[in-house]
Design a protein around this motif. Structure first.
Motif, PDB file in Angstrom:
ATOM      1  N   ILE A  27      32.245  36.890   8.143  1.00 14.57           N
ATOM      2  CA  ILE A  27      31.341  37.955   7.710  1.00 14.57           C
ATOM      3  C   ILE A  27      31.554  39.213   8.551  1.00 14.57           C
ATOM      4  CG2 ILE A  27      28.919  38.658   7.782  1.00 14.57           C
ATOM      5  CD1 ILE A  27      29.635  37.250   5.251  1.00 14.57           C
ATOM      6  N   SER A  28      31.916  39.045   9.792  1.00 10.44           N
ATOM      7  CA  SER A  28      32.184  40.209  10.640  1.00 10.44           C
ATOM      8  C   SER A  28      33.327  41.054  10.077  1.00 10.44           C
ATOM      9  CB  SER A  28      32.516  39.770  12.065  1.00 10.44           C
ATOM     10  OG  SER A  28      33.658  38.919  12.078  1.00 10.44           O
ATOM     11  N   GLU A  29      34.314  40.390   9.435  1.00 11.89           N
ATOM     12  CA  GLU A  29      35.417  41.117   8.821  1.00 11.89           C
ATOM     13  C   GLU A  29      34.941  41.855   7.571  1.00 11.89           C
ATOM     14  OE1 GLU A  29      40.088  40.358   7.519  1.00 11.89           O
ATOM     15  OE2 GLU A  29      38.831  38.692   8.194  1.00 11.89           O
ATOM     16  N   ILE A  30      34.030  41.233   6.818  1.00 15.72           N
ATOM     17  CA  ILE A  30      33.451  41.890   5.646  1.00 15.72           C
ATOM     18  C   ILE A  30      32.735  43.172   6.071  1.00 15.72           C
ATOM     19  CG2 ILE A  30      31.698  41.707   3.846  1.00 15.72           C
ATOM     20  CD1 ILE A  30      34.111  40.020   3.201  1.00 15.72           C
ATOM     21  N   ILE A  31      31.954  43.096   7.120  1.00 14.63           N
ATOM     22  CA  ILE A  31      31.202  44.263   7.594  1.00 14.63           C
ATOM     23  C   ILE A  31      32.140  45.342   8.109  1.00 14.63           C
ATOM     24  CG2 ILE A  31      29.556  45.053   9.344  1.00 14.63           C
ATOM     25  CD1 ILE A  31      28.138  42.361   9.046  1.00 14.63           C
ATOM     26  N   THR A  32      33.233  44.929   8.736  1.00 15.38           N
ATOM     27  CA  THR A  32      34.221  45.911   9.201  1.00 15.38           C
ATOM     28  C   THR A  32      34.819  46.671   8.029  1.00 15.38           C
ATOM     29  OG1 THR A  32      34.775  44.564  11.144  1.00 15.38           O
ATOM     30  CG2 THR A  32      36.402  46.196  10.431  1.00 15.38           C
ATOM     31  N   LEU A  33      35.063  45.970   6.925  1.00 16.58           N
ATOM     32  CA  LEU A  33      35.668  46.587   5.746  1.00 16.58           C
ATOM     33  C   LEU A  33      34.685  47.436   4.951  1.00 16.58           C
ATOM     34  CD1 LEU A  33      37.806  43.615   4.368  1.00 16.58           C
ATOM     35  CD2 LEU A  33      38.696  45.766   5.261  1.00 16.58           C
ATOM     36  N   TYR A  34      33.464  46.906   4.732  1.00 20.99           N
ATOM     37  CA  TYR A  34      32.544  47.534   3.788  1.00 20.99           C
ATOM     38  C   TYR A  34      31.268  48.088   4.421  1.00 20.99           C
ATOM     39  CZ  TYR A  34      35.510  45.133   0.412  1.00 20.99           C
ATOM     40  OH  TYR A  34      36.588  44.693  -0.318  1.00 20.99           O
ATOM     41  N   GLY A  35      31.130  47.911   5.721  1.00 21.59           N
ATOM     42  CA  GLY A  35      29.906  48.351   6.365  1.00 21.59           C
ATOM     43  C   GLY A  35      28.780  47.366   6.139  1.00 21.59           C
ATOM     44  N   PHE A  36      27.591  47.721   6.622  1.00 22.57           N
ATOM     45  CA  PHE A  36      26.448  46.834   6.428  1.00 22.57           C
ATOM     46  C   PHE A  36      25.955  46.947   4.992  1.00 22.57           C
ATOM     47  CE2 PHE A  36      26.421  47.430  11.026  1.00 22.57           C
ATOM     48  CZ  PHE A  36      26.245  46.126  11.448  1.00 22.57           C
ATOM     49  N   PRO A  37      25.492  45.840   4.410  1.00 26.22           N
ATOM     50  CA  PRO A  37      25.044  45.868   3.009  1.00 26.22           C
ATOM     51  C   PRO A  37      23.763  46.660   2.846  1.00 26.22           C
ATOM     52  CG  PRO A  37      24.493  43.768   4.025  1.00 26.22           C
ATOM     53  CD  PRO A  37      25.339  44.509   5.025  1.00 26.22           C
ATOM     54  N   GLY A  38      23.491  47.009   1.568  1.00 29.32           N
ATOM     55  CA  GLY A  38      22.242  47.710   1.284  1.00 29.32           C
ATOM     56  C   GLY A  38      21.043  46.839   1.617  1.00 29.32           C
ATOM     57  N   PHE A  39      21.128  45.562   1.305  1.00 28.46           N
ATOM     58  CA  PHE A  39      20.112  44.598   1.715  1.00 28.46           C
ATOM     59  C   PHE A  39      20.712  43.201   1.645  1.00 28.46           C
ATOM     60  CE2 PHE A  39      19.693  44.747  -2.850  1.00 28.46           C
ATOM     61  CZ  PHE A  39      19.361  43.467  -3.230  1.00 28.46           C
ATOM     62  N   ILE A  40      20.057  42.247   2.294  1.00 30.63           N
ATOM     63  CA  ILE A  40      20.493  40.855   2.308  1.00 30.63           C
ATOM     64  C   ILE A  40      19.431  40.016   1.610  1.00 30.63           C
ATOM     65  CG2 ILE A  40      21.092  38.857   3.740  1.00 30.63           C
ATOM     66  CD1 ILE A  40      21.994  40.820   5.911  1.00 30.63           C
ATOM     67  N   ASP A  41      19.834  39.331   0.555  1.00 29.24           N
ATOM     68  CA  ASP A  41      18.919  38.479  -0.206  1.00 29.24           C
ATOM     69  C   ASP A  41      18.995  37.061   0.364  1.00 29.24           C
ATOM     70  OD1 ASP A  41      17.491  36.978  -2.002  1.00 29.24           O
ATOM     71  OD2 ASP A  41      18.401  37.865  -3.789  1.00 29.24           O
ATOM     72  N   SER A  42      17.945  36.635   1.022  1.00 26.17           N
ATOM     73  CA  SER A  42      17.916  35.300   1.633  1.00 26.17           C
ATOM     74  C   SER A  42      16.973  34.353   0.907  1.00 26.17           C
ATOM     75  CB  SER A  42      17.502  35.417   3.106  1.00 26.17           C
ATOM     76  OG  SER A  42      16.225  36.037   3.220  1.00 26.17           O
ATOM     77  N   GLU A  43      16.401  34.800  -0.223  1.00 26.43           N
ATOM     78  CA  GLU A  43      15.408  33.991  -0.919  1.00 26.43           C
ATOM     79  C   GLU A  43      15.932  33.383  -2.220  1.00 26.43           C
ATOM     80  OE1 GLU A  43      11.917  36.316  -1.492  1.00 26.43           O
ATOM     81  OE2 GLU A  43      11.564  36.618   0.663  1.00 26.43           O
ATOM     82  N   TYR A  44      17.001  33.935  -2.776  1.00 25.44           N
ATOM     83  CA  TYR A  44      17.493  33.475  -4.066  1.00 25.44           C
ATOM     84  C   TYR A  44      17.977  32.025  -4.008  1.00 25.44           C
ATOM     85  CZ  TYR A  44      20.253  33.273  -8.368  1.00 25.44           C
ATOM     86  OH  TYR A  44      20.767  32.918  -9.584  1.00 25.44           O
ATOM     87  N   SER A  45      18.597  31.639  -2.872  1.00 22.68           N
ATOM     88  CA  SER A  45      19.178  30.301  -2.745  1.00 22.68           C
ATOM     89  C   SER A  45      18.724  29.645  -1.449  1.00 22.68           C
ATOM     90  CB  SER A  45      20.707  30.402  -2.781  1.00 22.68           C
ATOM     91  OG  SER A  45      21.307  29.172  -2.410  1.00 22.68           O
ATOM     92  N   ASP A  46      18.615  28.316  -1.493  1.00 25.99           N
ATOM     93  CA  ASP A  46      18.267  27.565  -0.285  1.00 25.99           C
ATOM     94  C   ASP A  46      19.490  27.332   0.600  1.00 25.99           C
ATOM     95  OD1 ASP A  46      15.611  27.354  -1.086  1.00 25.99           O
ATOM     96  OD2 ASP A  46      15.963  25.472  -2.168  1.00 25.99           O
ATOM     97  N   GLU A  47      20.687  27.552   0.051  1.00 25.65           N
ATOM     98  CA  GLU A  47      21.914  27.271   0.801  1.00 25.65           C
ATOM     99  C   GLU A  47      22.691  28.526   1.200  1.00 25.65           C
ATOM    100  OE1 GLU A  47      24.234  24.687  -1.581  1.00 25.65           O
ATOM    101  OE2 GLU A  47      22.785  23.027  -1.532  1.00 25.65           O
ATOM    102  N   LEU A  48      22.537  29.591   0.425  1.00 28.08           N
ATOM    103  CA  LEU A  48      23.334  30.794   0.647  1.00 28.08           C
ATOM    104  C   LEU A  48      22.465  32.032   0.777  1.00 28.08           C
ATOM    105  CD1 LEU A  48      26.089  30.197  -2.080  1.00 28.08           C
ATOM    106  CD2 LEU A  48      26.300  29.740   0.372  1.00 28.08           C
ATOM    107  N   ASP A  49      22.990  33.017   1.491  1.00 28.59           N
ATOM    108  CA  ASP A  49      22.423  34.363   1.496  1.00 28.59           C
ATOM    109  C   ASP A  49      23.431  35.294   0.840  1.00 28.59           C
ATOM    110  OD1 ASP A  49      20.174  33.484   2.776  1.00 28.59           O
ATOM    111  OD2 ASP A  49      20.704  34.291   4.754  1.00 28.59           O
TER     112      ASP A  49
END
Length: 295
Positions: A104-126
């Motif tokens: 994920i650190s590489e994702i942030i390096t490429l695209y910056g921080f996301p507009g928001f992080i959805d942590s409620e849609y799934s019990d396994e994934l954000d």
């Protein structure tokens, strides 16, 4: 043959393992914003449209009027599965499930921080949500699991417009054919070009095209046309990107390799010949002796 080769030297774009082909090129995960499906439109293309390109693909229906078509890429070094989702009859998203560990650190390096992080849609994934796509990750946010695209970024449209003028040599010059085009025919279209002749009375001439290449300048720095006794004998192209792998990716044949000198080899194909640096594997020129649509 070697004499002919030396003469040239002196003148210097996904199939799946299923029975169908996915409609568009798989995107580069490091440049998602350049992805532009050419045969599908988000919010417009239907399941039937998809099946026109992938006849025989299985369609799975889920709740909330959603249908999913799942495919597996032939080369699974980056993505192991592709899920195409249709909501209320039209294309809603395309999910590319990663088969390699991307931090994920590489994702942030490429695209910056996301507009928001959805942590409620799934019990396994954000889900890291960006403007036109999201990245799923495990709950401790160490590795990316998949990339889901649900719209086209403006940069993809801009890139498509910029690429629209890029054409290979034979697209710019559809009437030019080695072994067929005469010098007189060529000069009707380019009367201001001056020929190069080895001596005043030489019957063989060469013409160099640079500005005339137009959209082909993206691929070639210049082209030299060699006429022998008034007939086009061969075309020599100098590639912009000389990397051998880049040039040979579209070739489905193995060349015959002949040594030119201590530094260069000839890579001989049916319709053309590459002059390749033995040490650096860079193509200094492409000699075309027969029409080949790949150029």
């Amino acid at each position: 043959m070697k004499k002919f080769l030396c003469t040239i030297y002196l003148f210097l774009i996904p199939v799946f393992c299923c029975s169908y082909v996915f409609p568009d090129k798989i995107p580069d995960w490091k440049n998602i914003n350049s992805y532009l499906p050419k045969k599908l439109e988000f919010q417009k293309s239907t399941v039937e449209d998809f099946l026109m390109f992938c006849p025989g693909a299985e369609v799975y229906s889920t709740q909330n009027n959603i249908k999913i078509i799942s495919t597996n890429p032939e080369k699974a070094d980056v993505f192991r599965e592709i899920n195409t989702g249709f909501r209320n009859g039209s294309l809603d998203w395309i999910e590319f499930v990663l088969n390699k560990k991307v931090e994920i650190s590489e994702i942030i390096t490429l695209y910056g921080f996301p507009g928001f992080i959805d942590s409620e849609y799934s019990d396994e994934l954000d889900y890291y949500n960006y403007d036109t796509f999201n990245i799923s990750t495990n709950k401790d946010h160490t590795f990316a699991k998949s990339i889901t695209i649900f719209d086209i970024a403006d940069s993809a449209y801009e890139k498509a417009i910029a690429d629209s003028g890029k054409k290979k040599f034979f697209k710019i010059f559809p009437g030019i054919r080695p072994g067929l085009t005469t010098e007189a025919e060529f000069l009707k279209n380019y009367p201001d070009l001056l020929p190069y002749m080895e001596n005043e009375f030489d019957v063989n001439t060469s013409y160099t095209l640079i500005d005339e290449l137009e959209g082909a300048k993206h691929f070639y720095k210049k082209a030299i046309l060699r006429f022998e006794n008034g007939l086009l004998s061969w075309i020599n192209l100098t590639p912009v990107n000389p990397d051998l792998n880049n040039i040979s990716n579209s070739f489905n044949a193995s060349p015959e390799i002949e040594k030119l000198d201590e530094d260069y080899d000839f890579y001989i194909f049916d319709n053309f010949i590459l002059v390749v640096s033995r040490k650096y594997k860079r193509v200094s020129s492409i000699g075309i002796v027969k029409y080949d649509e790949r150029f």
